[in-house]
Scaffold this motif. Structure first.
Motif, PDB file in Angstrom:
ATOM      1  N   GLY A  15       0.749  -1.069   0.155  1.00  0.00           N
ATOM      2  CA  GLY A  15       0.051   0.247   0.016  1.00  0.00           C
ATOM      3  C   GLY A  15       0.930   1.377   0.065  1.00  0.00           C
ATOM      4  O   GLY A  15       0.366   2.237  -0.093  1.00  0.00           O
ATOM      5  N   SER A  17       4.180   3.821  -1.117  1.00  0.00           N
ATOM      6  CA  SER A  17       4.749   4.540  -2.281  1.00  0.00           C
ATOM      7  C   SER A  17       6.151   4.730  -2.351  1.00  0.00           C
ATOM      8  O   SER A  17       6.654   4.749  -1.075  1.00  0.00           O
ATOM      9  N   ARG A  66      -1.428   3.037 -10.961  1.00  0.00           N
ATOM     10  CA  ARG A  66      -0.632   2.938  -9.875  1.00  0.00           C
ATOM     11  C   ARG A  66       0.856   3.584 -10.013  1.00  0.00           C
ATOM     12  O   ARG A  66       1.323   4.091  -9.064  1.00  0.00           O
ATOM     13  N   HIS A  83       2.645   3.683  -6.417  1.00  0.00           N
ATOM     14  CA  HIS A  83       1.860   3.972  -5.529  1.00  0.00           C
ATOM     15  C   HIS A  83       1.105   2.638  -5.256  1.00  0.00           C
ATOM     16  O   HIS A  83       1.036   1.638  -6.290  1.00  0.00           O
ATOM     17  N   SER A  84       0.373   2.428  -4.147  1.00  0.00           N
ATOM     18  CA  SER A  84      -0.357   1.330  -3.891  1.00  0.00           C
ATOM     19  C   SER A  84       0.257   0.179  -4.079  1.00  0.00           C
ATOM     20  O   SER A  84      -0.261  -0.914  -4.917  1.00  0.00           O
ATOM     21  N   LYS A  86       2.085  -3.579  -3.999  1.00  0.00           N
ATOM     22  CA  LYS A  86       1.713  -4.779  -3.749  1.00  0.00           C
ATOM     23  C   LYS A  86       2.837  -5.719  -3.838  1.00  0.00           C
ATOM     24  O   LYS A  86       3.865  -5.681  -4.350  1.00  0.00           O
ATOM     25  N   ASP A  89       4.724  -6.482  -6.722  1.00  0.00           N
ATOM     26  CA  ASP A  89       5.536  -5.516  -7.361  1.00  0.00           C
ATOM     27  C   ASP A  89       7.205  -5.652  -6.821  1.00  0.00           C
ATOM     28  O   ASP A  89       7.644  -5.091  -7.637  1.00  0.00           O
TER      29      ASP A  89
END
Length: 121
Positions: A15, A17, A66, A83-84, A86, A89
């Motif tokens: 969640g 950044s 994102r 951003h956001s 996971k 990622d």
């Protein structure tokens, strides 16, 4: 020759950044497309986002909405705001650029050394 210097990776919670930055240095005449790719062990390197000198962008479906890519043509830099985040990622993120250098008449592809991004709680 062109060197791509990356910065900004690290550990971030789900969640969260962060920002990845890449600066191209060398005897650069001009840079066409710049971008960010990512790779996890055992898988092929895959596109995250690219940007043309006029600001036109392209994103992988997995990061649309994102990730945001931008560039400063005067400074030969490209930035990826993520951003956001996971867990999926998590990867090594590579800066990429197609550049023309002094004495050459064609674009060559260059890669940065890679920057680890880990998304974990």
């Amino acid at each position: 020759q062109v060197q791509l210097l990356e910065s900004g990776g690290g550990l971030v919670q789900p969640g969260g950044s962060l920002s990845l930055s890449c600066t191209a240095t060398g005897n650069i005449v001009g840079i066409n497309v710049m971008g960010w790719y990512r790779q996890v062990p055992g898988k092929e390197r895959e596109l995250s986002a690219t940007i043309l000198p006029d600001g036109q962008t392209e994103y992988a479906d997995s990061v649309k909405g994102r990730f945001a890519i931008s560039r400063d043509n005067a400074k030969n830099t490209v930035t990826l705001q993520v951003h956001s985040l996971k867990p999926e990622d998590t990867a090594v993120y590579y800066c990429n650029a197609y550049a023309m250098v002094t004495g050459m008449w064609n674009l060559e592809e260059y890669w940065g050394p890679g920057n680890q991004v880990t998304v974990s709680s």
